[in-house]
Design an enzyme around this catalytic site. Sequence first.
Site, short mmCIF file in Angstrom:
data_model
loop_
_atom_site.label_atom_id
_atom_site.label_comp_id
_atom_site.label_asym_id
_atom_site.label_seq_id
_atom_site.Cartn_x
_atom_site.Cartn_y
_atom_site.Cartn_z
N GLU A 51 -20.60 -32.50 -26.12
CA GLU A 51 -19.38 -32.30 -26.90
C GLU A 51 -18.95 -30.84 -26.78
OE1 GLU A 51 -20.49 -33.69 -30.97
OE2 GLU A 51 -19.19 -35.34 -30.42
N GLU B 297 -21.33 -28.42 -35.23
CA GLU B 297 -20.96 -27.98 -36.58
C GLU B 297 -22.19 -27.57 -37.40
OE1 GLU B 297 -17.05 -30.73 -36.14
OE2 GLU B 297 -18.67 -31.45 -37.41
N GLY C 288 -12.11 -31.99 -32.44
CA GLY C 288 -11.11 -31.90 -33.51
C GLY C 288 -9.80 -31.28 -33.10
N HIS D 36 -25.72 -31.16 -33.71
CA HIS D 36 -24.25 -31.15 -33.64
C HIS D 36 -23.75 -29.71 -33.76
CE1 HIS D 36 -20.03 -31.82 -34.48
NE2 HIS D 36 -20.19 -33.03 -34.00
N SER E 12 -12.47 -35.11 -29.01
CA SER E 12 -11.12 -35.70 -28.95
C SER E 12 -11.04 -36.95 -28.10
CB SER E 12 -10.10 -34.64 -28.50
OG SER E 12 -10.03 -33.61 -29.48
N ASN F 118 -18.83 -40.62 -35.78
CA ASN F 118 -19.35 -39.57 -36.67
C ASN F 118 -18.29 -39.28 -37.71
OD1 ASN F 118 -20.39 -37.35 -37.94
ND2 ASN F 118 -20.30 -36.00 -36.15
N PHE F 119 -18.48 -39.77 -38.93
CA PHE F 119 -17.47 -39.61 -39.98
C PHE F 119 -17.41 -38.16 -40.48
CE2 PHE F 119 -17.37 -44.24 -41.83
CZ PHE F 119 -16.88 -44.69 -40.62
N LYS F 120 -18.46 -37.40 -40.23
CA LYS F 120 -18.55 -36.02 -40.75
C LYS F 120 -18.38 -36.08 -42.27
CE LYS F 120 -17.11 -34.25 -36.28
NZ LYS F 120 -16.30 -33.28 -35.52
O1 LIG Z 1 -17.66 -33.87 -33.11
C1 LIG Z 1 -17.30 -34.95 -32.67
C2 LIG Z 1 -18.15 -36.15 -32.87
O2 LIG Z 1 -19.46 -35.80 -33.26
C3 LIG Z 1 -15.97 -35.13 -32.00
O3 LIG Z 1 -14.97 -35.00 -32.98
P1 LIG Z 1 -13.45 -35.38 -32.58
O4 LIG Z 1 -13.50 -36.78 -31.99
O5 LIG Z 1 -12.69 -35.30 -33.88
O6 LIG Z 1 -13.03 -34.35 -31.57
#
Ligand SMILES: O=C(CO)COP(=O)(O)O
Length: 229
Positions: free
Chosen positions: A157, A90, A163, A88, A193, A6-8
């Site tokens: 997650e 976020e 993050g 997600h 992570s 997931n590049f966000k």
């Molecule tokens: O939100 C995530 C993947 O969708 C996880 O992010 P990280 O791997 O940066 O913790």
Amino acid sequence: MIFAANFKTNHTRSSTKLYLDALSQKIAAKKSEDQVYIFPPATALDHYKGDFTLGAQNAYPTQNGAFTGEIGLDQLEEFDIKTILIGHSERRELMGESQEKVAEKFDFFKAQGFEIIYCIGEPLEVREQGDESVNIYLLEQFEGIDTAYEKLIIAYEPIWAIGTGRSATMEEIVSTHKALRKAVACPLLYGGSANPDNIKEIAAIENVDGVLVGSASLDAEKFASMILS
Ligand SMILES: O=C(CO)COP(=O)(O)O
């Protein structure tokens, strides 16, 4: 195993192309049964060749229409995108997507036959109350969701591990995935992570069928090393 990136809000159209060219070369020797998914920003959606599935991080539940700033099916169909992330944390926490909205989006893309990676996860204050509170919280995130949908993948997650560089402990992943397995039969991914240093341990856990990776997926070399681990 499923390895999903997931590049966000990272990478551009041009850097995604370079990334995918590099990744394809690096994972040519991956196990045939392992699956790779890449979720780049919407601006990077295109037809790419390679042993991976390209998916959308988000979309509005519509074919097209007056939804400023959103993309819908028209924009996904242009590039034969049929895989999407929904729920997600976020989008729930930062973009304010309620469980009702998340379920509405789920129903729309399920009706379109999309493969859906449905994300769930608890905040730290719930984790601190113990396993039972976590399990109740997570099951509430299935409200309005058809967990028997045949193209469903679930990503657990924990919000407090996203993050932060601090993944859930192996014991926490074991217990939470064991509880989720009692509720659903679909593939279960862990995210929060996950990185080259912990991927072997995480992948070895029963009821973990893959990972959804943010930060550690942004570098093709690093993500390839997770896939080839
Ligand atoms: O939100 C995530 C993947 O969708 C996880 O992010 P990280 O791997 O940066 O913790």
